[in-house]
Design a protein around this motif. Structure first.
Motif, PDB file in Angstrom:
ATOM      1  N   ALA A 142      -2.396  -1.258  -4.585  1.00 19.34           N
ATOM      2  CA  ALA A 142      -1.108  -0.605  -3.833  1.00 19.34           C
ATOM      3  C   ALA A 142      -1.290   0.854  -3.687  1.00 19.34           C
ATOM      4  O   ALA A 142      -1.795   1.478  -4.276  1.00 19.34           O
ATOM      5  CB  ALA A 142       0.145  -1.032  -4.811  1.00 19.34           C
ATOM      6  N   ARG A 143      -0.578   1.267  -2.734  1.00 16.86           N
ATOM      7  CA  ARG A 143      -0.321   2.589  -2.432  1.00 16.86           C
ATOM      8  C   ARG A 143       0.184   3.391  -3.629  1.00 16.86           C
ATOM      9  O   ARG A 143       0.794   2.895  -4.420  1.00 16.86           O
ATOM     10  CB  ARG A 143       0.447   3.079  -1.321  1.00 16.86           C
ATOM     11  N   VAL A 144      -0.257   4.685  -3.837  1.00 19.55           N
ATOM     12  CA  VAL A 144       0.416   5.414  -4.991  1.00 19.55           C
ATOM     13  C   VAL A 144       1.863   5.474  -4.852  1.00 19.55           C
ATOM     14  O   VAL A 144       2.546   5.693  -4.029  1.00 19.55           O
ATOM     15  CB  VAL A 144      -0.369   6.982  -4.622  1.00 19.55           C
TER      16      VAL A 144
END
Length: 295
Positions: A142-144
């Motif tokens: 998942a993106r930060v």
């Protein structure tokens, strides 16, 4: 999962003492029997998920938590018991994700109740032999700053589906050993990623329920039945930190922490007894279904 359309007579003994002697009735939809209701005229449609606690191990059909909710509402809540022995959060997510829910019910869900224990973290990781053919969900990148999410990856034993005959025979022989069975039953030690996976699975189920049934309420009914269980002290805060509505059984059942045995099925079986399920059902009817429970 249980066989469809059967009645299973189950008797448990401790020495010469009968711990329980009951019949589990499974409907044609593959779920444990539900009480009569008002049909399409019912105000609520409730789905109950969980493990042996929710299924009602050692209890008659009319003593389970879902049954008691249905009866206490006078049939104004249609109930479906998706619980079964050994299940965890992943079976709940798979029921939504793999369209099992739609095939088993005939009303639009307004409530989802998931009964949880700390050990569900290890079950979601597939650590137990009895979970090897359970649905497998893994964390995905998942993106930060984004919340964790999971993706379906088949079953834990997919890579073992062609076990050799020799291994099957060996497993059968070892299973006769009390020591082997005891060692196999010990809870593995889950890690941080296992906890993240578990919370993401529960969250994904809540989101699916909300997306498919707008306005449907999702609650976690949490039992900290193993006070010293690995990560036991971290599971409840993690679920709440994810924004989930969590009901702590300790805060519902009077003096549960001081006298947990008073709510047990027997001195020889710690599963919830009929008294515990009745009190929890009354709480849910009042606080979540906003109905006045029948006497």
């Amino acid at each position: 999962a249980p066989e469809r359309g059967v009645g299973a007579h189950v008797r448990k003994l401790h020495g010469s003492t009968v711990v329980y002697d009951v019949v589990y009735t499974i409907g044609r939809n593959g779920l444990r029997r539900s009480p009569p209701d008002r049909g399409s005229g019912a105000a609520a449609c409730a789905l109950f998920f969980g493990y042996s606690f929710m299924f009602g191990e050692g209890l008659a059909d009319d003593q389970t938590l879902p049954w008691r909710v249905g009866v206490l509402t006078g049939g104004d809540a249609r109930v479906y018991n998706f619980g079964f022995h050994g299940f965890g959060a992943q079976q709940m997510l798979a029921a939504f994700d793999r369209n099992r829910v739609e095939k088993a019910i005939d009303c639009r869900p307004t409530h989802v109740i998931y009964e949880a224990i700390p050990d569900h973290v290890a079950r979601a990781a597939g650590y137990y032999e009895f979970m090897r053919h359970g649905p497998r969900y893994e964390l995905v990148a998942a993106r930060v700053g984004a919340a964790d999410s999971v993706a379906y990856r088949g079953h834990f034993d997919d890579e073992e589906s062609h076990r050799s005959a020799a291994r099957a025979v060996l497993s059968s022989v070892l299973a006769k050993s009390w020591l082997y069975r005891w060692l196999s039953s010990l809870s593995p030690l889950p890690d941080d990623n296992d906890l993240r996976r578990y919370v993401a699975i529960v969250t994904a189920a809540a989101r699916l329920a909300a997306a498919r049934y707008p306005g449907c309420r999702f609650d976690v009914l949490y039992w900290d039945v193993h006070g010293a269980a690995p990560m036991g002290e971290r599971v409840l805060p993690a679920l709440r930190a994810a924004g989930l509505s969590v009901l702590d059984v300790e805060q519902i059942l009077p003096r549960f922490r001081e006298r947990p045995s008073s709510y047990a099925l027997s001195a020889y079986d710690a599963h919830p007894g009929a008294r515990a399920d009745d009190l929890l059902a009354r709480y849910l009817v009042q606080q979540r279904f906003h109905m006045v429970p029948l006497p």
